[in-house]
Design a protein around this motif. Sequence first.
Motif, mmCIF file in Angstrom:
data_model
loop_
_atom_site.group_PDB
_atom_site.id
_atom_site.type_symbol
_atom_site.label_atom_id
_atom_site.label_comp_id
_atom_site.label_asym_id
_atom_site.label_seq_id
_atom_site.Cartn_x
_atom_site.Cartn_y
_atom_site.Cartn_z
ATOM 1 N N ARG A 175 0.830 -1.194 0.000
ATOM 2 C CA ARG A 175 0.000 0.000 0.000
ATOM 3 C C ARG A 175 0.871 1.254 0.000
ATOM 4 O O ARG A 175 2.061 1.203 0.337
ATOM 5 N N THR A 176 0.240 2.359 -0.362
ATOM 6 C CA THR A 176 1.009 3.607 -0.354
ATOM 7 C C THR A 176 0.820 4.384 0.934
ATOM 8 O O THR A 176 1.680 5.165 1.311
ATOM 9 N N ARG A 177 -0.331 4.197 1.577
ATOM 10 C CA ARG A 177 -0.593 4.969 2.787
ATOM 11 C C ARG A 177 -1.173 4.086 3.884
ATOM 12 O O ARG A 177 -1.533 2.931 3.651
ATOM 13 N N PHE A 191 -2.508 0.678 -4.270
ATOM 14 C CA PHE A 191 -1.481 -0.361 -4.318
ATOM 15 C C PHE A 191 -0.267 0.150 -5.054
ATOM 16 O O PHE A 191 -0.384 0.843 -6.050
ATOM 17 N N SER A 192 0.904 -0.178 -4.546
ATOM 18 C CA SER A 192 2.115 0.167 -5.280
ATOM 19 C C SER A 192 3.273 -0.650 -4.725
ATOM 20 O O SER A 192 3.160 -1.280 -3.677
ATOM 21 N N LEU A 193 4.373 -0.626 -5.435
ATOM 22 C CA LEU A 193 5.541 -1.381 -5.006
ATOM 23 C C LEU A 193 6.539 -0.495 -4.289
ATOM 24 O O LEU A 193 7.644 -0.918 -3.969
ATOM 25 N N GLN A 194 6.140 0.755 -4.000
ATOM 26 C CA GLN A 194 7.179 1.689 -3.552
ATOM 27 C C GLN A 194 7.822 1.287 -2.227
ATOM 28 O O GLN A 194 9.040 1.352 -2.088
ATOM 29 N N SER A 195 6.994 0.812 -1.266
ATOM 30 C CA SER A 195 7.572 0.436 0.028
ATOM 31 C C SER A 195 8.444 -0.814 -0.096
ATOM 32 O O SER A 195 9.516 -0.911 0.496
ATOM 33 N N ALA A 223 5.372 -2.300 7.403
ATOM 34 C CA ALA A 223 4.881 -3.605 6.962
ATOM 35 C C ALA A 223 5.869 -4.251 6.001
ATOM 36 O O ALA A 223 6.167 -5.452 6.110
ATOM 37 N N ALA A 224 6.389 -3.469 5.076
ATOM 38 C CA ALA A 224 7.334 -4.028 4.111
ATOM 39 C C ALA A 224 8.588 -4.521 4.816
ATOM 40 O O ALA A 224 9.098 -5.616 4.536
ATOM 41 N N ALA A 225 9.087 -3.722 5.773
ATOM 42 C CA ALA A 225 10.253 -4.170 6.512
ATOM 43 C C ALA A 225 9.907 -5.390 7.362
ATOM 44 O O ALA A 225 10.746 -6.258 7.607
ATOM 45 N N GLY A 226 8.621 -5.436 7.805
ATOM 46 C CA GLY A 226 8.168 -6.608 8.554
ATOM 47 C C GLY A 226 8.300 -7.880 7.734
ATOM 48 O O GLY A 226 8.725 -8.923 8.245
#
Lengths: 361, 622
Positions: B91-93, B102-106, B316-319
């Motif tokens: 997610r972005t936010r 939705f995005s791949l940025q994180s 979340a991404a780092a999770g």
Amino acid sequence: MASISIANLRKSFGRVEVVKGVNLRINSGEFVTLLGASGSGKTTTLRMLAGLERADSGTISVNGSVLNGEGNFVPAHKRGMGMVFQSYAIWPHRTVYQNVAFPLRMKRVRPAEERAKVERILELVELPVAKFGDRYASQLSGGQQQRVSLARALVADPQVVLYDEPLSNLDARLRESMRTLLRTIHKETRLTALYVTHDQLEAMVMADRVCVMDQGIIVQEGAPRDLYDRPANQFVAEFIGQANIFDLSDVSREKGAVRLSNGISLNIPPGNWPNGEATRDRKLVIRHHHACVLTNDAPAGADNLLPGRIKDSIYLGDRIRTTLTLAGALEFVAEGIDGPSTSDIGKDVIVAVPPQFCIVV
Amino acid sequence: MMFTTKNVGAIHRSGEDHARAVCSSSSAPASIERRVPLTEASAIPERIEAIDRGRSVAGERIRAAVTWLFLAVVTVLVVTPMAAIVFGAFRTRSPGDPRATFSLQSIEAVYLGLFNGGWTQSATLHTVLLAIPVTISATALGLFLAWAVTRTNMPGKRWFEFGFLLSLLYSPLVGVIGWTVLADPAAGLLNGLWSALTGASDPLFNIYSYGGIAWVMIFFFAPYAFLLNVGGFRSLDVTLEEVAAVSGANLFKRMMLITLPVMMAGIAAAALFIFTLALEQFAIPGFLGTHVQFDTLAYAIFLRTNAYPSDLPGAAAAGTLLLILSSIGLFAYRRLTRHSERFVAVTARGYKPGVTELGAGRYVLFGVCLLIFIVGIAAPLIAVALRALLPVRTMTFDPGSLTLDNFRVLFSAADMLLGLRNTFYLAFGAATACSVIGLVVAFQITRRKSLAKSILDYMIALPIGVPGTVFGVGMLWAYVRTPLYLTLGILLLAFVIRYLVYSVRSIGGALMQIDKALEESAAVAGATPFKSFMFVNLPLLRPVLASAWLLVFLIVMREISSSIILYGAHTVTLPILTWNYLNDGSYGVASALAITQIGIVGVVFIVLTRFFGADLRARAAE
Ligand SMILES: Nc1ncnc2c1ncn2[C@@H]1O[C@H](COP(=O)(O)OP(=O)(O)OP(=O)(O)O)[C@@H](O)[C@H]1O
Ligand SMILES: [Mg+2]
């Protein structure tokens, strides 16, 4: 090949002394069993010999060199012995081959020689390497595990092999065949061995010599036949085979006769008396199958006849067990391939006990 | 094998073994093991089965339905936070923000950042550099202590066995405060002593360093390895070692070739447990590391959730990255214990603890253990107690300046009473819920297998390998838009989901050991299933229940990794308060709080062990 000599060995756990001065000599190549009731100190004695337990006092020497004595204790891993445990103790994380090869690795035997030795010994215990070498203990039956354990104990040509009730976890049939295997192996290798068991039959079948242990001491030792025919005391008489044991009211060595508490006198030949002078607390031992119940009249001139009444008769297949009541309410058991039947219960009969089978202890 | 859920999934299996080692408590009472052969019961099994069958035709369906329902609920609860974290990573936010897409940025920031100097690069490196050596050292240290206490004739063994478990009673922050007091480069007592003795101006120790962080973590985790292996050493069949001795192996070779490999399943489980804790541990490196820009993933994730504006997608991404690291730990564990099933079939009965007679070496060993105890446990504990009684931080110690001011400040703070009450609700609530639900689930799982029960077993074990920080972020993502958010409820839910497996395992392990004949004889004697449960099982299970309860209680009392992410102003807990005081620079109050908490936990611990027969020492992986 090694001879063992154990002198006045003692061991206490806390305040309880469980081995109270054991003396034992085992000649080179001899197979000796240590027989005794549960808790008599057999395992403790064996463990001291292995170096797994340190003796409180006394000495253990093998081939003249002292392993456990005054201020001297050689640890187990330097004693060069082999041992088989009741629980097999197969290392679960190693294959059959690796289990058996372990003592050789500890001795830094060359790989080629190791392979040859392991193969030979596994062949001997009937677990060919090709089929069993890569299996783990959990993939073996109890009998097979015990054979691995045996191979591991024997593989490094130990000076001495120690067995602690190796067959007691196996069922009767397997025990029989393992016993035969062990006998064959020992006949062949002539390794010095001490074998602990509480099974008198096993002790007698296996051994050159049996040592009977009771409450921390060896009460009698000898060839199986000697122990059976000439027990040194009541414990041995009762522990090995079955016997009638009687208190004596009168003992006269000179006259060669004893008197039972009911007044009946029996003749005892000179060879059947114990060593030593004490005459108090002597007992008379008569094996069940050495007595003969006479339903007809006694033959003329027969010695040692005991009149009695048949109380019970049990058919055991290969023999008949008769329980009799003698004068003075003494109970007597006789066994024979032939004997009274149940219809004879209540009859008055005569029991004949040949003097050579009457033993005073 | 206690539970047969083979082929369910590699990761799960590991978690399961892990849990088994962690939780199969040794406290099954002697009476459970002494199986009572009941001839009457075994003489009429047909009759029992017939009764059973008659009764269960209808009952069976209901029971199956209940199992499936239960499974559905557990699955939803367990899977939701996991799924949420993956969802959030894309997610972005923050959740609920209408502009979120939705995005791949994180994901890119986290994973590509590993290679191009993003915020995860040094954090990940530090996390790994810390977790691996700490896991190895703490496991080795714990093993050594467990061996010394169980298998040697070292003097004072019983005393040490208790002493090494002391640190289970307190939170990682105690080590942090204690070592700050002792080894702060500017004001540490040890450094003060050092310069007084030698006149040196450079400090002897600097706790704000990689070495300092690792040091505190090693001593904090070693007791786990100790706890988890004491039982293993005790229940090891010593004839395995004895026969090796007779075969010519000395003590060292026996240890390396026989003892440790045979215990490998238990050792690896302990190592995995510590590895996961080291990954999720954010308080120790977080506090000691900020001074030197030594960040770790868990701490960086915490910062992302705590900063304003927060970066929940980044967290979340780092999770997910941290989750991958912990999966690598699980994988390593699986490799190590690949063959451990075959260890199970060979255990002999009736072995006695084999004690190695060490001669004069026992005094050397005593000295080493005493040193470890003093350095690892006593010194920081005393330092914290001292700090609690001192108004200001000093490099020297003046008995005249001791005061209770810190305690006064502490107890007059409104937060304190709130935190105390919250922590009590949570610890009692989670411990009780886990015990009760654990009892029901264990009872279902152990008796009669079915597919649903296997999956249930699997689901319950799933959260084990998930670092607390990650679980916290997952819960946050999943529940942030529900009324549960920022209540004690979300914390309680998180704890129950995470720790249910511990009680299920210990109770299940004990249930397996209760001979079915005991129940059956009660049934034959006319007891209904409920009565026979109350009469036969419950009394036998009491110490196990007490142990499971105590275990969860202790863990919750000190939990900080996921609560730091989920707490709100009204749901602070004692560990979080300690953390906050510490970060405000109120060392004295933080120390007073830590001491207060140790006192409370200590009382509960004593009551549970004394009067309910609880015993935390786990039996080795069975
Ligand atoms: N490590 C120990 N600590 C305390 N007591 C022990 C220990 N080992 C043995 N004993 C006690 O010493 C006595 C003798 O034990 P031992 O094992 O030698 O008997 P055993 O003759 O081998 O018996 P079994 O036939 O049952 O194996 C027993 O009463 C036993 O309880
Ligand atoms: Mg024995």
